[in-house]
Design a protein around this motif. Structure first.
Motif, PDB file in Angstrom:
ATOM      1  N   GLN A 140       0.772  -1.062  -0.146  1.00 50.70           N
ATOM      2  CA  GLN A 140       0.115  -0.032  -0.134  1.00 50.70           C
ATOM      3  C   GLN A 140       0.830   1.437   0.000  1.00 50.70           C
ATOM      4  O   GLN A 140       0.514   2.327  -0.593  1.00 50.70           O
ATOM      5  N   CYS A 141       1.823   1.269   0.705  1.00 50.32           N
ATOM      6  CA  CYS A 141       2.710   2.367   0.940  1.00 50.32           C
ATOM      7  C   CYS A 141       3.431   2.933  -0.395  1.00 50.32           C
ATOM      8  O   CYS A 141       3.449   3.934  -0.797  1.00 50.32           O
ATOM      9  N   GLN A 142       3.748   1.864  -1.313  1.00 52.04           N
ATOM     10  CA  GLN A 142       4.194   2.267  -2.558  1.00 52.04           C
ATOM     11  C   GLN A 142       3.056   2.657  -3.533  1.00 52.04           C
ATOM     12  O   GLN A 142       3.436   3.555  -4.429  1.00 52.04           O
ATOM     13  N   ASN A 143       2.200   1.955  -3.733  1.00 57.76           N
ATOM     14  CA  ASN A 143       0.983   2.458  -4.189  1.00 57.76           C
ATOM     15  C   ASN A 143       0.481   3.724  -4.134  1.00 57.76           C
ATOM     16  O   ASN A 143       0.142   4.640  -5.200  1.00 57.76           O
ATOM     17  N   ILE A 144       0.257   4.036  -2.817  1.00 56.88           N
ATOM     18  CA  ILE A 144      -0.191   5.554  -2.432  1.00 56.88           C
ATOM     19  C   ILE A 144       1.014   6.470  -2.775  1.00 56.88           C
ATOM     20  O   ILE A 144       0.454   7.498  -3.602  1.00 56.88           O
ATOM     21  N   SER A 145       2.102   6.150  -2.748  1.00 51.50           N
ATOM     22  CA  SER A 145       3.285   7.145  -3.215  1.00 51.50           C
ATOM     23  C   SER A 145       3.202   7.313  -4.773  1.00 51.50           C
ATOM     24  O   SER A 145       3.302   8.326  -5.341  1.00 51.50           O
ATOM     25  N   ASP A 146       2.940   6.225  -5.378  1.00 48.85           N
ATOM     26  CA  ASP A 146       2.922   6.419  -6.739  1.00 48.85           C
ATOM     27  C   ASP A 146       1.798   7.239  -7.235  1.00 48.85           C
ATOM     28  O   ASP A 146       1.956   8.042  -8.014  1.00 48.85           O
ATOM     29  N   ALA A 147       0.411   6.804  -6.606  1.00 55.29           N
ATOM     30  CA  ALA A 147      -0.603   7.691  -7.132  1.00 55.29           C
ATOM     31  C   ALA A 147      -0.486   9.101  -6.802  1.00 55.29           C
ATOM     32  O   ALA A 147      -0.748  10.144  -7.610  1.00 55.29           O
ATOM     33  N   SER A 148       0.224   9.490  -5.715  1.00 53.92           N
ATOM     34  CA  SER A 148       0.251  10.812  -5.415  1.00 53.92           C
ATOM     35  C   SER A 148       1.317  11.588  -6.004  1.00 53.92           C
ATOM     36  O   SER A 148       1.432  12.866  -6.458  1.00 53.92           O
ATOM     37  N   PHE A 149       2.342  10.916  -6.521  1.00 51.61           N
ATOM     38  CA  PHE A 149       3.413  11.332  -7.348  1.00 51.61           C
ATOM     39  C   PHE A 149       2.809  11.930  -8.792  1.00 51.61           C
ATOM     40  O   PHE A 149       3.140  12.708  -9.074  1.00 51.61           O
ATOM     41  N   ARG A 150       1.980  11.059  -9.310  1.00 52.71           N
ATOM     42  CA  ARG A 150       1.339  11.257 -10.510  1.00 52.71           C
ATOM     43  C   ARG A 150       0.491  12.371 -10.333  1.00 52.71           C
ATOM     44  O   ARG A 150       0.328  13.309 -11.329  1.00 52.71           O
ATOM     45  N   SER A 151      -0.384  12.594  -9.162  1.00 51.75           N
ATOM     46  CA  SER A 151      -1.187  13.438  -9.057  1.00 51.75           C
ATOM     47  C   SER A 151      -0.561  14.763  -8.917  1.00 51.75           C
ATOM     48  O   SER A 151      -0.863  15.895  -9.637  1.00 51.75           O
ATOM     49  N   TYR A 152       0.585  15.121  -8.371  1.00 53.15           N
ATOM     50  CA  TYR A 152       1.486  16.361  -8.684  1.00 53.15           C
ATOM     51  C   TYR A 152       1.946  16.517  -9.730  1.00 53.15           C
ATOM     52  O   TYR A 152       1.809  17.724 -10.334  1.00 53.15           O
ATOM     53  N   MET A 153       2.354  15.652 -10.514  1.00 51.02           N
ATOM     54  CA  MET A 153       3.031  15.993 -12.018  1.00 51.02           C
ATOM     55  C   MET A 153       1.945  16.372 -12.898  1.00 51.02           C
ATOM     56  O   MET A 153       2.226  16.894 -13.500  1.00 51.02           O
ATOM     57  N   ARG A 154       0.615  15.544 -12.848  1.00 50.14           N
ATOM     58  CA  ARG A 154      -0.324  16.243 -13.493  1.00 50.14           C
ATOM     59  C   ARG A 154      -0.735  17.578 -13.242  1.00 50.14           C
ATOM     60  O   ARG A 154      -0.821  18.229 -13.989  1.00 50.14           O
ATOM     61  N   GLU A 155      -0.828  17.910 -12.016  1.00 49.56           N
ATOM     62  CA  GLU A 155      -1.340  19.261 -11.476  1.00 49.56           C
ATOM     63  C   GLU A 155      -0.182  20.387 -11.791  1.00 49.56           C
ATOM     64  O   GLU A 155      -0.770  21.337 -12.103  1.00 49.56           O
ATOM     65  N   HIS A 156       1.245  20.063 -11.411  1.00 49.70           N
ATOM     66  CA  HIS A 156       2.048  21.063 -11.563  1.00 49.70           C
ATOM     67  C   HIS A 156       3.079  20.843 -12.643  1.00 49.70           C
ATOM     68  O   HIS A 156       3.995  21.829 -13.052  1.00 49.70           O
ATOM     69  N   ALA A 157       3.192  19.944 -13.282  1.00 45.98           N
ATOM     70  CA  ALA A 157       4.100  19.527 -14.290  1.00 45.98           C
ATOM     71  C   ALA A 157       3.673  19.068 -15.519  1.00 45.98           C
ATOM     72  O   ALA A 157       4.023  17.787 -15.883  1.00 45.98           O
ATOM     73  N   PRO A 158       2.367  19.523 -16.312  1.00 47.94           N
ATOM     74  CA  PRO A 158       1.905  18.673 -17.286  1.00 47.94           C
ATOM     75  C   PRO A 158       2.699  18.602 -18.477  1.00 47.94           C
ATOM     76  O   PRO A 158       2.559  17.673 -19.425  1.00 47.94           O
ATOM     77  N   ASP A 159       3.988  19.377 -18.694  1.00 46.16           N
ATOM     78  CA  ASP A 159       4.894  19.565 -19.843  1.00 46.16           C
ATOM     79  C   ASP A 159       5.683  18.275 -19.704  1.00 46.16           C
ATOM     80  O   ASP A 159       6.609  17.987 -20.578  1.00 46.16           O
ATOM     81  N   PHE A 160       5.660  17.453 -18.468  1.00 51.46           N
ATOM     82  CA  PHE A 160       6.592  16.407 -18.422  1.00 51.46           C
ATOM     83  C   PHE A 160       6.034  15.337 -19.020  1.00 51.46           C
ATOM     84  O   PHE A 160       4.741  15.112 -18.901  1.00 51.46           O
ATOM     85  N   ASP A 161       6.553  14.080 -19.436  1.00 52.05           N
ATOM     86  CA  ASP A 161       6.123  13.027 -20.088  1.00 52.05           C
ATOM     87  C   ASP A 161       6.430  11.908 -18.976  1.00 52.05           C
ATOM     88  O   ASP A 161       7.366  11.300 -18.888  1.00 52.05           O
ATOM     89  N   VAL A 162       5.534  11.592 -18.040  1.00 52.31           N
ATOM     90  CA  VAL A 162       5.419  10.790 -17.121  1.00 52.31           C
ATOM     91  C   VAL A 162       5.113   9.171 -17.696  1.00 52.31           C
ATOM     92  O   VAL A 162       3.818   9.033 -17.986  1.00 52.31           O
ATOM     93  N   SER A 163       6.115   8.367 -17.636  1.00 51.14           N
ATOM     94  CA  SER A 163       5.588   6.936 -18.045  1.00 51.14           C
ATOM     95  C   SER A 163       4.606   6.173 -17.213  1.00 51.14           C
ATOM     96  O   SER A 163       4.392   6.490 -16.005  1.00 51.14           O
ATOM     97  N   ASP A 164       4.315   4.976 -17.596  1.00 45.43           N
ATOM     98  CA  ASP A 164       3.791   4.129 -16.794  1.00 45.43           C
ATOM     99  C   ASP A 164       4.776   3.443 -15.763  1.00 45.43           C
ATOM    100  O   ASP A 164       5.736   3.462 -16.025  1.00 45.43           O
ATOM    101  N   THR A 165       4.030   3.023 -14.672  1.00 41.89           N
ATOM    102  CA  THR A 165       5.016   2.671 -13.459  1.00 41.89           C
ATOM    103  C   THR A 165       5.325   1.284 -13.846  1.00 41.89           C
ATOM    104  O   THR A 165       4.845   0.430 -14.467  1.00 41.89           O
ATOM    105  N   LEU A 166       6.899   1.198 -13.777  1.00 40.02           N
ATOM    106  CA  LEU A 166       7.523  -0.051 -13.957  1.00 40.02           C
ATOM    107  C   LEU A 166       7.609  -0.976 -12.682  1.00 40.02           C
ATOM    108  O   LEU A 166       8.188  -0.270 -11.557  1.00 40.02           O
ATOM    109  N   LEU A 167       7.592  -2.165 -13.034  1.00 37.96           N
ATOM    110  CA  LEU A 167       7.634  -2.967 -11.572  1.00 37.96           C
ATOM    111  C   LEU A 167       8.757  -3.620 -11.725  1.00 37.96           C
ATOM    112  O   LEU A 167       9.433  -4.288 -12.779  1.00 37.96           O
ATOM    113  N   VAL A 168       9.521  -3.691 -10.530  1.00 39.71           N
ATOM    114  CA  VAL A 168      11.000  -4.148 -10.616  1.00 39.71           C
ATOM    115  C   VAL A 168      11.293  -5.077  -9.412  1.00 39.71           C
ATOM    116  O   VAL A 168      12.173  -5.770  -9.228  1.00 39.71           O
TER     117      VAL A 168
END
Length: 343
Positions: free
Chosen positions: A198-226
């Motif tokens: 859960q900690c990783q999923n929530i962090s991932d979702a909020s990371f994307r939330s910020y980037m959509r809101e404040h950095a729409p000119d960045f190209d954020v890829s799909d999350t990669l599973l390692v």
């Protein structure tokens, strides 16, 4: 004047010598009323083992801690801090039993969690969310053994509590660092270890939330599973570097930081300086990466405060095992940069 002996104390307190010996040497459980009476008698007659008897006056608790991956220095550090925090408690004598689980299959985690709970007053666990784990938490709760989720929360309705950081804020803070420090617009790649943490999923979702809101000119890829595998992370980052000359940011939202850094060290200094890495752990490899300037920031769990809060929650739940509420303790995360890291 002759110093009072064990026999003198037993006679003065009206108990057997075996009872006094059990108190002095930590044997079988003695009723709290008897402990209090023997301590008061020892104080009155000046018994030499008064300090030991006073320790026995404190409640004794067996606390179990199910960790992961014994070979990873980060988990060894967490375990050491937990044991140290337990030893520092002055109000309770705590026996901290730390068990490492290298097989992360839910069946193995559930089996070890159940085994650890049988000999513990309360258990803390770091694990991926899974129905089999929830089932064991239910079974332990039925026997009045509370289970506390540590670092990453669980969906088990009968868990006793959760101790961790605010993962929503953690992910957005990681995105803030990348947005503020990347010099050229380009691609950003988030990494995750497992879809069940859960900690990783929530962090991932909020990371994307910020980037959509404040950095729409960045190209954020799909999350990669390692899979928290350094070798897999090294392979993934090597491929990303080869195929994406405009790679500018990496969010390492799992425990594979060493693999990412290994790939980064193979680059020229000029290419290294263009890529910003933000991670969410603080193991030895992360410290090295910060010192080298390869990591821009680590949004990490505080080693000193987290174990203290965890043990406090566990002891409270032992005292109130039937409480219907879930106790949640969010500890402020630490932010470390190359300029603030202690080496």
């Amino acid at each position: 004047m002759k110093r009072p002996t064990i026999a003198d104390l037993a006679q003065a307190a009206g108990v057997s010598m075996s009872t006094v010996n059990r108190l002095l040497h930590g044997g079988a459980t003695v009723r709290s009323e008897t402990v209090e009476h023997v301590v008061e008698t020892a104080e009155r007659i000046g018994f030499y083992g008064l300090g030991t008897l006073r320790e026995r006056r404190k409640p004794h608790r067996n606390l179990g801690f199910l960790m992961q991956r014994s070979h990873r220095p980060l988990y060894q550090l967490w375990a050491a801090q937990i044991v140290a925090a337990a030893a520092r408690r002055t109000d309770t004598v705590i026996k901290a039993n730390v068990l490492f689980e290298d097989d992360l299959a839910p069946e193995a985690v559930a089996t070890n969690l159940l085994s650890l709970g049988k000999d513990s007053d309360a258990v803390a666990v770091i694990t991926a969310d899974h129905p089999l784990v929830s089932q064991v938490i239910d079974e332990l709760r039925a026997t009045r053994v509370p289970v506390v989720a540590y670092i990453t929360d669980l969906s088990a309705a009968r868990r006793g509590g959760f101790v961790g950081t605010d993962n929503w804020k953690g992910g957005r803070t990681a995105a803030w660092f990348i947005r503020q420090t990347v010099r050229e617009r380009g691609k950003v790649f988030p990494l995750i270890g497992s879809h069940r943490y859960q900690c990783q999923n929530i962090s991932d979702a909020s990371f994307r939330s910020y980037m959509r809101e404040h950095a729409p000119d960045f190209d954020v890829s799909d999350t990669l599973l390692v899979h928290e595998d350094p070798g897999k992370a090294h392979e993934v980052i090597q491929k990303l570097i080869d195929e994406n000359p405009d790679l500018m940011g990496i969010f390492v939202n799992d425990g594979a930081t060493s693999g990412v850094l290994g790939a980064m060290r193979e680059l020229s200094p000029e290419r290294q300086r263009k890529i910003r890495i933000v991670c969410r752990d603080l193991g030895p490899e992360t410290r090295k990466g910060l010192s080298e300037g390869l990591i821009t920031a680590s949004i990490c769990h505080p080693f000193d405060k987290m174990p203290q809060e965890l043990i406090d929650v566990m002891l409270r739940l032992v005292e109130c095992p039937d409480t219907p509420s879930i106790e949640q303790r969010l500890v402020p995360f630490e932010i470390l940069t190359p300029e603030s890291i202690w080496t």
